[in-house]
Design an enzyme around this catalytic site. Structure first.
Site, short mmCIF file in Angstrom:
data_model
loop_
_atom_site.label_atom_id
_atom_site.label_comp_id
_atom_site.label_asym_id
_atom_site.label_seq_id
_atom_site.Cartn_x
_atom_site.Cartn_y
_atom_site.Cartn_z
N THR A 91 0.38 4.15 -3.02
CA THR A 91 -0.24 5.47 -2.89
C THR A 91 0.55 6.37 -1.96
OG1 THR A 91 -2.20 6.62 -2.01
CG2 THR A 91 -1.70 4.48 -1.09
N ASP A 92 0.45 7.67 -2.17
CA ASP A 92 1.08 8.62 -1.26
C ASP A 92 0.41 8.64 0.12
OD1 ASP A 92 -1.30 9.85 -2.03
OD2 ASP A 92 -0.36 11.73 -2.69
N GLU A 93 -0.78 8.06 0.22
CA GLU A 93 -1.50 8.09 1.50
C GLU A 93 -0.80 7.28 2.59
OE1 GLU A 93 -5.75 7.96 1.53
OE2 GLU A 93 -5.87 8.45 -0.59
N TYR A 112 -7.66 2.12 4.80
CA TYR A 112 -7.16 1.94 3.43
C TYR A 112 -5.66 2.16 3.37
CZ TYR A 112 -5.61 3.53 -1.13
OH TYR A 112 -4.87 3.73 -2.27
N ALA A 166 -4.54 -4.26 -8.36
CA ALA A 166 -5.73 -4.78 -7.69
C ALA A 166 -5.76 -4.33 -6.23
CB ALA A 166 -5.77 -6.30 -7.77
N SER A 203 -3.64 -0.53 5.07
CA SER A 203 -3.56 -1.79 4.31
C SER A 203 -2.56 -1.67 3.17
CB SER A 203 -4.95 -2.17 3.79
OG SER A 203 -5.40 -1.30 2.76
N LYS A 204 -2.49 -0.51 2.54
CA LYS A 204 -1.51 -0.32 1.46
C LYS A 204 -0.09 -0.26 2.02
CE LYS A 204 -2.13 0.29 -2.41
NZ LYS A 204 -2.16 -0.68 -3.54
#
Length: 336
Positions: free
Chosen positions: A124-126, A150, A81, A153-154
């Site tokens: 994520t890799d970001e 984004y 989510a 935040s991850k």
């Protein structure tokens, strides 16, 4: 009967994971929790075995709702989510902080209180930032350097997961994956956007010079990697997931046009987005050596499968592109 809780399971990657996990284990039961925001779609779960699947519509930031929805002693909670689209995070970062950071902390707390055996955060890799053209691929020890709201935040959520393991001894696992593609992907991301626009003979907006590099993985390979981490991953460990499949964005777009027999004149180079990372690349050596996982789908085969799926499910993506997506598309690309 083992039970997994899958949050965000009506979205693109989550729904593909639910399908694959239920196929791989005939005794598995899954409770899917999803708020059904713009990218969540119950159509993505049509056909899953109802006797082994339950759906709960709820917000992961609502601690009471999560306490009600998560079964006591569940074998695993897998958190897909998230608000995930970089462009939307630039327009409105608050929703990303709320869902991705606060929501993850709520799930960690509820999982501990309910005695959930394993918690897996899908990241994520970001979070690693951007690479130069000659830099080595990201390993798990690469510093976090997120470039967008984004990604930030991850990264915050990732640190909360690792802190839960260190502080409380929670059996927490973390995966960071490269760019996914495949069936059921919401058409704001590169491949389904280009694919659906091309099928409609509409312009294909490509950022900047189109030479941003992304490392692509077919979504079923990602799901198999998550299952491998759930089964054998070390508590507190991070596992990078990637298929060693770097491509320039413009080459991916041209490959789609070639498969569809559409002209490259549909491509429109548009103003680049703010802070656009130039290159991502994942080094999956840890998951390969520790858990024996390998990707099974080559990029060319996966792209062909994806194109075929979108051709056969035109009614799905046309419905998805109505409404809120159309409003976002006009807002974001209208002035570029």
């Amino acid at each position: 009967m083992p039970t997994y809780v899958v949050t965000g399971g009506a979205g693109f990657i989550g729904s593909n994971f639910v399908r694959l996990a239920l196929e791989c284990d005939a005794h598995l039961k899954i409770v899917t929790i999803d708020l059904l925001t713009y990218a969540g779609n119950l159509e993505n779960l049509v056909g899953v075995p109802e006797e082994r699947h339950a759906f709960v519509r709820a917000d992961i930031t609502d601690a009471g709702a999560m306490a009600d929805a998560v079964p006591d002693g569940a074998d695993a909670l897998v958190n897909f989510a998230a608000e995930t689209h970089v462009d939307r995070s630039i327009l409105g970062p608050e929703a990303f902080v709320r869902t991705n950071v606060v929501g993850t902390q709520v799930l960690l707390d509820v999982a501990r209180a309910k005695g959930v055996k394993r918690f897996l955060q899908v990241s994520t890799d970001e979070v690693y930032g951007s690479l130069g053209p000659d830099d080595a691929a990201f390993t798990e020890s690469h510093p976090l350097a997120p470039s967008s709201p984004y990604a930030a935040s991850k990264a915050g959520a990732d640190l909360l997961v690792l802190a839960a393991h260190h502080t409380y001894g929670q059996h927490a696992l973390l995966t960071r994956c490269s760019n996914n593609y495949g069936p059921y992907q919401f058409p704001e991301k590169l491949i389904p956007l280009m694919l659906s626009n091309a099928l409609e003979d509409r312009p294909l907006p490509v950022y900047g010079d189109g030479r941003q590099v992304r490392d692509w993985i077919y979504t079923d390979d990602h799901s198999r990697a998550i299952l491998a981490v759930l089964e054998g991953g070390r508590p507190g460990a991070v596992y990078n997931i990637g298929a060693r499949s770097e491509r320039f964005n413009i080459d991916v777009v041209k490959a789609i046009l070639g498969e569809l027999d559409k002209p490259e004149s549909l491509v429109r180079l548009v103003e680049d987005r703010p802070g656009h990372d130039r290159r991502y690349a994942i080094d999956p050596t840890r998951i390969e050596t520790e858990l024996g996982w390998r990707p099974e789908v080559a990029f060319e085969d996966g792209l062909a499968r994806t194109i075929q799926w979108y051709r056969e499910h035109e009614d799905w993506w046309r419905r998805v592109k109505d409404g809120s997506y159309r409003e976002f598309y006009d807002t974001w690309y209208g002035g570029r």
